[in-house]
Design a protein around this motif. Structure first.
Motif, PDB file in Angstrom:
ATOM      1  N   VAL A 250       0.854  -1.189   0.000  1.00  0.00           N
ATOM      2  CA  VAL A 250       0.000   0.000   0.000  1.00  0.00           C
ATOM      3  C   VAL A 250       0.886   1.234   0.000  1.00  0.00           C
ATOM      4  CG1 VAL A 250      -1.969  -1.050   1.190  1.00  0.00           C
ATOM      5  CG2 VAL A 250      -0.185   0.074   2.521  1.00  0.00           C
TER       6      VAL A 250
ATOM      7  N   LEU B 269      -3.938   0.573  -2.712  1.00  0.00           N
ATOM      8  CA  LEU B 269      -3.314  -0.736  -2.807  1.00  0.00           C
ATOM      9  C   LEU B 269      -2.415  -0.701  -4.035  1.00  0.00           C
ATOM     10  CD1 LEU B 269      -3.613  -3.573  -1.338  1.00  0.00           C
ATOM     11  CD2 LEU B 269      -4.759  -4.254  -3.441  1.00  0.00           C
TER      12      LEU B 269
ATOM     13  N   SER C 197     -10.500  -8.094  -7.272  1.00  0.00           N
ATOM     14  CA  SER C 197     -10.481  -8.364  -5.830  1.00  0.00           C
ATOM     15  C   SER C 197      -9.094  -8.883  -5.477  1.00  0.00           C
ATOM     16  CB  SER C 197     -11.541  -9.398  -5.434  1.00  0.00           C
ATOM     17  OG  SER C 197     -11.235 -10.674  -5.954  1.00  0.00           O
TER      18      SER C 197
ATOM     19  N   TRP D 260      -9.750 -11.860   4.403  1.00  0.00           N
ATOM     20  CA  TRP D 260      -9.591 -10.411   4.187  1.00  0.00           C
ATOM     21  C   TRP D 260      -9.578 -10.186   2.683  1.00  0.00           C
ATOM     22  CZ3 TRP D 260      -8.858  -6.612   8.001  1.00  0.00           C
ATOM     23  CH2 TRP D 260      -8.547  -5.333   7.524  1.00  0.00           C
TER      24      TRP D 260
ATOM     25  N   TYR E 149      -9.910  -7.186  -0.435  1.00  0.00           N
ATOM     26  CA  TYR E 149     -10.013  -5.816  -0.926  1.00  0.00           C
ATOM     27  C   TYR E 149     -10.754  -5.853  -2.262  1.00  0.00           C
ATOM     28  CZ  TYR E 149      -6.083  -4.560   2.180  1.00  0.00           C
ATOM     29  OH  TYR E 149      -5.263  -4.347   3.256  1.00  0.00           O
ATOM     30  N   GLU E 150     -11.699  -4.951  -2.441  1.00  0.00           N
ATOM     31  CA  GLU E 150     -12.288  -4.710  -3.749  1.00  0.00           C
ATOM     32  C   GLU E 150     -11.638  -3.429  -4.256  1.00  0.00           C
ATOM     33  OE1 GLU E 150     -16.615  -4.853  -3.849  1.00  0.00           O
ATOM     34  OE2 GLU E 150     -16.555  -6.101  -2.043  1.00  0.00           O
ATOM     35  N   CYS E 151     -10.969  -3.505  -5.405  1.00  0.00           N
ATOM     36  CA  CYS E 151     -10.118  -2.396  -5.860  1.00  0.00           C
ATOM     37  C   CYS E 151     -10.473  -1.900  -7.248  1.00  0.00           C
ATOM     38  CB  CYS E 151      -8.659  -2.853  -5.871  1.00  0.00           C
ATOM     39  SG  CYS E 151      -8.047  -3.287  -4.242  1.00  0.00           S
TER      40      CYS E 151
ATOM     41  N   ILE F 233      -9.103   1.474  -2.803  1.00  0.00           N
ATOM     42  CA  ILE F 233      -9.764   0.384  -2.091  1.00  0.00           C
ATOM     43  C   ILE F 233     -11.215   0.825  -1.913  1.00  0.00           C
ATOM     44  CG2 ILE F 233      -9.845  -0.959   0.038  1.00  0.00           C
ATOM     45  CD1 ILE F 233      -6.776  -0.319   0.304  1.00  0.00           C
ATOM     46  N   ARG F 234     -12.111   0.173  -2.633  1.00  0.00           N
ATOM     47  CA  ARG F 234     -13.531   0.550  -2.599  1.00  0.00           C
ATOM     48  C   ARG F 234     -14.292  -0.174  -1.495  1.00  0.00           C
ATOM     49  NH1 ARG F 234     -13.475   5.309  -4.711  1.00  0.00           N
ATOM     50  NH2 ARG F 234     -12.870   5.361  -6.897  1.00  0.00           N
ATOM     51  N   ASN F 235     -13.763  -1.304  -1.047  1.00  0.00           N
ATOM     52  CA  ASN F 235     -14.419  -2.044   0.029  1.00  0.00           C
ATOM     53  C   ASN F 235     -13.426  -3.039   0.617  1.00  0.00           C
ATOM     54  OD1 ASN F 235     -16.702  -2.793   1.647  1.00  0.00           O
ATOM     55  ND2 ASN F 235     -16.904  -4.637   0.403  1.00  0.00           N
ATOM     56  N   ILE F 236     -13.594  -3.313   1.906  1.00  0.00           N
ATOM     57  CA  ILE F 236     -12.823  -4.361   2.570  1.00  0.00           C
ATOM     58  C   ILE F 236     -13.823  -5.310   3.218  1.00  0.00           C
ATOM     59  CG2 ILE F 236     -11.146  -4.946   4.364  1.00  0.00           C
ATOM     60  CD1 ILE F 236     -10.006  -2.094   4.052  1.00  0.00           C
TER      61      ILE F 236
ATOM     62  N   THR G 220      -7.021   1.203  11.336  1.00  0.00           N
ATOM     63  CA  THR G 220      -6.374   0.586  10.182  1.00  0.00           C
ATOM     64  C   THR G 220      -5.201  -0.313  10.555  1.00  0.00           C
ATOM     65  OG1 THR G 220      -6.960   2.558   8.942  1.00  0.00           O
ATOM     66  CG2 THR G 220      -5.327   1.127   7.941  1.00  0.00           C
TER      67      THR G 220
END
Length: 176
Positions: free
Chosen positions: A28, A38, A59, A107, A109-111, A129-132, A143
């Motif tokens: 990151v 990311l 993802s 875990w 990440y949606e990126c 990072i749009r969603n975790i 974080t």
């Protein structure tokens, strides 16, 4: 030798089917304010890289030690050889982005790609990072408050490694 976390990157092929590939060049970088991007580098011409270049989304599914057979399978079977269905795994769609997500990842990440940098045969993607999505056993105050022993991540340095125990917080080892 470079110590790296292991992720399985999920993308959608042109026909809408999912494609997964292990990638360990993931980190990151800090953006303005409280934002982080990311950063992921992919070498060569693999289908996963082509899908990210085409769609701009993916993802990043953290690999835990129980997912090693899946990581090895995805790493040794290539999309150009057909659908990767020789091993059982469950897939969902992302909660925010239309990306394939591995249900067993603790875990995710949606990126969304913000910027790309080409270096030789590698492309480095800087991604919002749009969603975790995280395992329900994790309780994070901020974080940097993630108990990696719960995630049980696979660390790669030419061989697979795991994390043994929590050693402490920043400042715990300062001598007065």
């Amino acid at each position: 030798m470079c110590v790296q976390p292991s992720f399985i990157i999920g993308t959608s092929n042109e026909d809408g089917s999912e494609n997964f590939a292990p990638i360990t060049w993931v980190s990151v970088t800090h953006e303005e304010g409280d934002e982080y991007l990311l950063v992921i580098s992919m070498f060569g011409s693999k289908m996963t890289k082509q899908n990210v270049l085409r769609t701009g989304i993916f993802s990043a599914n953290l690999v835990s030690t129980d997912m090693l057979p899946l990581m090895d399978y995805f790493g040794s079977h290539h999309a150009k050889d057909g659908k990767k269905d020789g091993i059982s795994y469950a897939v969902s769609r992302g909660e925010v982005l239309d990306v394939p997500v591995l249900d067993e990842s603790r875990w995710v990440y949606e990126c969304e790609v913000e910027k790309t940098v080409e270096t030789g045969d590698s492309t480095t993607f800087f991604c919002r990072i749009r969603n975790i999505e995280m395992d329900e056993r994790l309780v994070c105050r901020d974080t940097f408050d993630v108990d990696l022993t719960v995630l049980d991540p696979v660390i790669y340095s030419g061989k697979y490694h795991s994390i043994g125990k929590l050693l402490g917080d920043i400042g715990d080892f300062l001598k007065d």
